[in-house]
Design an enzyme around this catalytic site. Structure first.
Site, PDB file in Angstrom:
ATOM      1  N   GLY A  16       0.227  -7.030   5.932  1.00 32.07           N
ATOM      2  CA  GLY A  16       0.361  -7.530   7.302  1.00 32.07           C
ATOM      3  C   GLY A  16       0.966  -6.489   8.230  1.00 32.07           C
ATOM      4  O   GLY A  16       0.506  -6.304   9.368  1.00 32.07           O
ATOM      5  N   GLU A  35      11.045  -0.353   7.143  1.00 30.99           N
ATOM      6  CA  GLU A  35      10.746  -0.742   5.754  1.00 30.99           C
ATOM      7  C   GLU A  35      12.010  -0.571   4.907  1.00 30.99           C
ATOM      8  O   GLU A  35      12.629   0.485   4.923  1.00 30.99           O
ATOM      9  CB  GLU A  35       9.597   0.121   5.223  1.00 30.99           C
ATOM     10  N   GLY A 110       3.355  -4.537  -1.421  1.00 29.10           N
ATOM     11  CA  GLY A 110       2.715  -4.974  -2.659  1.00 29.10           C
ATOM     12  C   GLY A 110       1.584  -4.069  -3.119  1.00 29.10           C
ATOM     13  O   GLY A 110       1.243  -4.058  -4.310  1.00 29.10           O
ATOM     14  N   ASN A 114       0.463  -3.690  -7.207  1.00 25.76           N
ATOM     15  CA  ASN A 114      -0.444  -4.778  -7.596  1.00 25.76           C
ATOM     16  C   ASN A 114      -1.638  -4.287  -8.409  1.00 25.76           C
ATOM     17  O   ASN A 114      -1.828  -3.093  -8.627  1.00 25.76           O
ATOM     18  CB  ASN A 114      -0.849  -5.628  -6.389  1.00 25.76           C
ATOM     19  N   GLY A 115      -2.441  -5.257  -8.848  1.00 24.82           N
ATOM     20  CA  GLY A 115      -3.558  -4.984  -9.739  1.00 24.82           C
ATOM     21  C   GLY A 115      -4.837  -4.575  -9.027  1.00 24.82           C
ATOM     22  O   GLY A 115      -5.894  -4.465  -9.652  1.00 24.82           O
ATOM     23  N   GLU A 356      -8.177 -14.548 -13.974  1.00 23.92           N
ATOM     24  CA  GLU A 356      -8.544 -13.154 -14.118  1.00 23.92           C
ATOM     25  C   GLU A 356      -8.249 -12.702 -15.549  1.00 23.92           C
ATOM     26  O   GLU A 356      -7.269 -13.134 -16.166  1.00 23.92           O
ATOM     27  CB  GLU A 356      -7.819 -12.295 -13.103  1.00 23.92           C
ATOM     28  N   HIS A 442       1.873 -14.133  -6.432  1.00 30.53           N
ATOM     29  CA  HIS A 442       1.192 -14.509  -5.188  1.00 30.53           C
ATOM     30  C   HIS A 442       2.010 -15.484  -4.345  1.00 30.53           C
ATOM     31  O   HIS A 442       1.595 -16.628  -4.143  1.00 30.53           O
ATOM     32  CB  HIS A 442      -0.168 -15.150  -5.506  1.00 30.53           C
ATOM     33  N   ASN A 480      -6.956 -13.911  -5.569  1.00 30.95           N
ATOM     34  CA  ASN A 480      -5.885 -12.965  -5.255  1.00 30.95           C
ATOM     35  C   ASN A 480      -5.849 -12.740  -3.743  1.00 30.95           C
ATOM     36  O   ASN A 480      -6.890 -12.645  -3.106  1.00 30.95           O
ATOM     37  CB  ASN A 480      -6.155 -11.645  -5.977  1.00 30.95           C
ATOM     38  N   PHE A 482      -4.634 -10.383  -1.227  1.00 27.52           N
ATOM     39  CA  PHE A 482      -4.409  -9.357  -0.196  1.00 27.52           C
ATOM     40  C   PHE A 482      -5.576  -9.126   0.760  1.00 27.52           C
ATOM     41  O   PHE A 482      -5.351  -8.743   1.919  1.00 27.52           O
ATOM     42  CB  PHE A 482      -3.836  -8.053  -0.770  1.00 27.52           C
TER      43      PHE A 482
HETATM   44  P1  FDA Z   1       4.118  -7.343   1.088  1.00 25.49           P
HETATM   45  O1  FDA Z   1       5.021  -7.978   0.098  1.00 25.49           O
HETATM   46  O2  FDA Z   1       2.973  -6.553   0.595  1.00 25.49           O
HETATM   47  O3  FDA Z   1       4.946  -6.396   2.044  1.00 25.49           O
HETATM   48  C1  FDA Z   1       6.175  -6.744   2.608  1.00 25.49           C
HETATM   49  C2  FDA Z   1       6.980  -5.472   2.858  1.00 25.49           C
HETATM   50  O4  FDA Z   1       8.058  -5.753   3.733  1.00 25.49           O
HETATM   51  C3  FDA Z   1       7.600  -4.898   1.588  1.00 25.49           C
HETATM   52  O5  FDA Z   1       7.339  -3.512   1.541  1.00 25.49           O
HETATM   53  C4  FDA Z   1       9.090  -5.210   1.744  1.00 25.49           C
HETATM   54  O6  FDA Z   1       9.910  -4.248   1.121  1.00 25.49           O
HETATM   55  C5  FDA Z   1       9.265  -5.198   3.253  1.00 25.49           C
HETATM   56  N1  FDA Z   1      10.343  -6.047   3.761  1.00 25.49           N
HETATM   57  C6  FDA Z   1      10.571  -7.353   3.462  1.00 25.49           C
HETATM   58  N2  FDA Z   1      11.623  -7.825   4.153  1.00 25.49           N
HETATM   59  C7  FDA Z   1      12.081  -6.789   4.914  1.00 25.49           C
HETATM   60  C8  FDA Z   1      13.161  -6.650   5.834  1.00 25.49           C
HETATM   61  N3  FDA Z   1      13.973  -7.671   6.109  1.00 25.49           N
HETATM   62  N4  FDA Z   1      13.358  -5.445   6.423  1.00 25.49           N
HETATM   63  C9  FDA Z   1      12.530  -4.395   6.132  1.00 25.49           C
HETATM   64  N5  FDA Z   1      11.499  -4.478   5.272  1.00 25.49           N
HETATM   65  C10 FDA Z   1      11.273  -5.657   4.673  1.00 25.49           C
HETATM   66  N6  FDA Z   1      -2.956  -9.459  -4.773  1.00 25.49           N
HETATM   67  C11 FDA Z   1      -4.296  -9.230  -4.797  1.00 25.49           C
HETATM   68  O7  FDA Z   1      -4.981  -9.587  -3.835  1.00 25.49           O
HETATM   69  N7  FDA Z   1      -4.855  -8.607  -5.868  1.00 25.49           N
HETATM   70  C12 FDA Z   1      -4.136  -8.215  -6.960  1.00 25.49           C
HETATM   71  O8  FDA Z   1      -4.675  -7.631  -7.903  1.00 25.49           O
HETATM   72  C13 FDA Z   1      -2.731  -8.492  -6.954  1.00 25.49           C
HETATM   73  N8  FDA Z   1      -1.946  -8.169  -8.034  1.00 25.49           N
HETATM   74  C14 FDA Z   1      -0.567  -8.260  -7.926  1.00 25.49           C
HETATM   75  C15 FDA Z   1       0.245  -7.754  -8.945  1.00 25.49           C
HETATM   76  C16 FDA Z   1       1.638  -7.729  -8.791  1.00 25.49           C
HETATM   77  C17 FDA Z   1       2.509  -7.177  -9.894  1.00 25.49           C
HETATM   78  C18 FDA Z   1       2.217  -8.235  -7.589  1.00 25.49           C
HETATM   79  C19 FDA Z   1       3.706  -8.219  -7.384  1.00 25.49           C
HETATM   80  C20 FDA Z   1       1.407  -8.746  -6.591  1.00 25.49           C
HETATM   81  C21 FDA Z   1       0.029  -8.769  -6.738  1.00 25.49           C
HETATM   82  N9  FDA Z   1      -0.805  -9.235  -5.734  1.00 25.49           N
HETATM   83  C22 FDA Z   1      -2.162  -9.071  -5.806  1.00 25.49           C
HETATM   84  C23 FDA Z   1      -0.238  -9.866  -4.516  1.00 25.49           C
HETATM   85  C24 FDA Z   1      -0.252  -8.950  -3.298  1.00 25.49           C
HETATM   86  O9  FDA Z   1       0.315  -7.699  -3.599  1.00 25.49           O
HETATM   87  C25 FDA Z   1       0.529  -9.657  -2.179  1.00 25.49           C
HETATM   88  O10 FDA Z   1      -0.130 -10.859  -1.887  1.00 25.49           O
HETATM   89  C26 FDA Z   1       0.628  -8.812  -0.918  1.00 25.49           C
HETATM   90  O11 FDA Z   1       1.268  -7.583  -1.168  1.00 25.49           O
HETATM   91  C27 FDA Z   1       1.359  -9.557   0.181  1.00 25.49           C
HETATM   92  O12 FDA Z   1       1.224  -8.836   1.390  1.00 25.49           O
HETATM   93  P2  FDA Z   1       2.221  -9.045   2.585  1.00 25.49           P
HETATM   94  O13 FDA Z   1       1.751  -8.226   3.718  1.00 25.49           O
HETATM   95  O14 FDA Z   1       2.398 -10.504   2.793  1.00 25.49           O
HETATM   96  O15 FDA Z   1       3.651  -8.524   2.091  1.00 25.49           O
END
Ligand code: FDA
Length: 503
Positions: A16, A35, A110, A114-115, A356, A442, A480, A482
């Site tokens: 996002g 970040e 993420g 992620n995968g 998956e 997720h 999934n 993203f």
């Molecule tokens: P996301 O979590 O990506 O980013 C948020 C960022 O904001 C982070 O870098 C965080 O550090 C930062 N942040 C948060 N609060 C803050 C603050 N107060 N101040 C400053 N920075 C801050 N999905 C998929 O579609 N296919 C896949 O294969 C996988 N596999 C998978 C494996 C694993 C191990 C995980 C953990 C997750 C997945 N996912 C996935 C899920 C996918 O990665 C997830 O849905 C997205 O990263 C979410 O995107 P967002 O933009 O919502 O937030």
């Protein structure tokens, strides 16, 4: 001037946040990205940016003294996790009372851990989850835009059928087909050209070297290589790392004021900074964004936030499980870490599941078929924020998870029956635990589109404040997430740049 200001600020650099930063910058709007994690671009003493899953070190996890991998044990032995030094590592596991959530920390969020599975949801389920979003526009414009910018590609089917690295997937496909179930290829943002070169020995091994949840040193098109690289390339984006936004308030002139804590590599707060902006985009992810808004509402810095901020959270029905195969069904010592296939039983209205086929790359034959099941769990929970302890709480319970487990069990009981196989009991810590239902990859919801925000992610009650991340998704997506998070953010940015930022 004590306050650093920028026309636009983006909190977080996951999907996002990255979309917001790129589209703002391309529109000529100077943007500051904050970040809390580090920038993963410099090699450690071993010459690598990220550590491996088999030998995790301080880089693996966010300020831990021991790793907390999803599969805690093997043959019930505590052989998986390792003691590590405290450091702003790339993977975090955020613990709530009865659910823990894995998230990425660093520039790229993420996408670093992620995968790589880049799946577009079925149109009918998307339309059901987002009744106010024009599905024609999503499937005609924003999903294709997101997939192109993310660099989505697909495994070559001929290579898939012949390579040892996907034998584990072919075995799981065979077992699913024996139960009359359909499988489908899933696209990826891992570069399959690179993967084939890894297999041929002409490129360093990353997906074929066991790398995934603690970062990939090669081959993966994470956001720092795609959206964020393009955003920085415009010259309009400034990036501050190791800065965690703590508080948001509004100045009398209607601009936003942020308080952020800068930490060092030991986690110590070394400075508290104030920032001002006209446009504020929250991309901290389901937990990060919801926490910021709830704290702002409950501490009275943004008192008019909607009562629905904090509500509508779900796990996308995630459950992990393993099956034990017969001795002749070897899954192979060599396994790619990037899944490329799912068992698609989502259309089964009696028990919708998309599972998956996941790798378990130990380097040894283990006869385990591993899965991450996405079930259509209708349960939702709310976050609450306790001002006294400054703690975010989550109302998700074991009873909520039990609904996911029952659905996964119905599907995999069928697969076991058709193949005369059983579950693995040794992977998740205790004697009897077959289904890992106490964590999710997720996290979805907390600031749901059309409820806590308008239909474009504009936060109700606060002009020029936007949410662009996974907190917009109402708890379930069926695949999934993203690609959907990216496409919704593209849609929000197109609308905001057309309507809200005109001079
Ligand atoms: P996301 O979590 O990506 O980013 C948020 C960022 O904001 C982070 O870098 C965080 O550090 C930062 N942040 C948060 N609060 C803050 C603050 N107060 N101040 C400053 N920075 C801050 N999905 C998929 O579609 N296919 C896949 O294969 C996988 N596999 C998978 C494996 C694993 C191990 C995980 C953990 C997750 C997945 N996912 C996935 C899920 C996918 O990665 C997830 O849905 C997205 O990263 C979410 O995107 P967002 O933009 O919502 O937030």
């Amino acid at each position: 001037d004590a306050v650093d200001s920028a026309p636009a600020i983006v909190v977080g650099s996951g999907y996002g946040g990255a979309v917001a930063a790129l589209r703002l910058a391309q529109a000529g709007i100077r943007t500051l990205v904050l970040e809390m994690g580090r920038l993963w671009n410099t090699a450690g003493p071993d010459g690598k940016v990220f550590c491996t899953t088999s030998a995790p070190d301080h880089r693996s996890m966010w300020f831990r003294t021991r790793t907390e991998a999803p599969l805690g044990t093997f043959l019930w032995l505590d052989v998986v996790n390792r003691d590590i030094g405290r450091y702003p590592g790339v993977l975090d596991r955020v613990h709530f009372d009865q659910m823990s959530v894995y998230v990425g920390r660093g520039v790229g969020g993420g996408s670093l851990v992620n995968g790589s599975m880049a799946v577009t949801p079925s149109r009918s389920y998307f339309a059901e989850q987002f009744p106010t979003v024009d599905a024609d526009e999503m499937y005609g414009t924003y999903f294709p835009r997101a997939r192109a910018a993310l660099g989505v590609n697909s495994v070559d089917p001929a290579w898939f059928e012949s390579t040892e690295w996907y034998r584990f997937t072919r075995v799981s496909r065979k077992h699913a087909e024996k139960a009359g179930l359909r499988t489908t290829f899933v696209p990826s943002v891992y570069d399959f050209g690179h993967m084939q070169r890894e297999a041929a020995g002409t490129a360093p091994k990353s997906a074929l070297g066991g790398e995934v949840i603690y970062g990939n040193n090669q081959g993966k098109r994470s956001l720092d290589k795609t959206y964020l690289a393009a955003a920085l390339g415009t010259g309009n984006v400034t990036l501050h790392t190791l800065e965690k936004v703590r508080a948001i308030s509004r100045a009398p002139d209607g601009t936003y004021v942020l308080t952020a804590e800068r930490i060092d590599e030991t986690g110590k707060v070394v400075a508290t900074k104030e920032y001002g902006c006209t446009y504020l985009f929250l991309g901290g992810g389901s937990i990060g964004t919801t926490e910021l808004l709830l704290r702002a509402r409950e501490t009275g810095t943004l008192p008019d936030l909607d009562a629905r901020v904090g509500a509508g959270w779900g796990t996308n029905g995630n459950v992990m499980l393993g099956r034990a195969n017969h001795l002749w069904d070897t899954v192979g010592a060599n396994q790619s870490t990037m899944p490329v296939m799912g068992i698609d039983d989502w259309a089964n209205t009696a028990n919708p599941v998309f599972a998956e086929i996941a790798p378990l790359p130990t380097g040894l034959e283990h006869w385990v078929s591993l899965y991450l099941a996405i079930t259509r769990n209708p349960e939702r929970a709310s976050f609450s924020y306790d001002t006294g302890s400054d703690r975010l709480r989550l109302g998700w319970t074991a009873a909520h998870s039990a609904v996911s487990v029952a659905m996964a069990k119905r599907l995999f009981d069928r697969i076991n029956a058709a193949n005369a196989t059983i579950y693995r009991y040794d992977l998740f810590g205790s004697r009897s635990k077959v289904f890992a239902d106490d964590f999710t990859y997720h996290p979805l919801g907390g600031c749901v589109l059309g409820r806590a925000t308008d239909d474009y992610g504009r936060v109700r009650g606060y002009p020029r404040l936007y949410v662009t991340d996974g907190s917009l998704v109402p708890g379930s997506l069926g695949v999934n997430p993203f690609v959907t998070i990216t496409a919704l953010a593209e849609r929000t940015m197109a609308r905001v740049l057309a309507e809200d930022t005109a001079p």
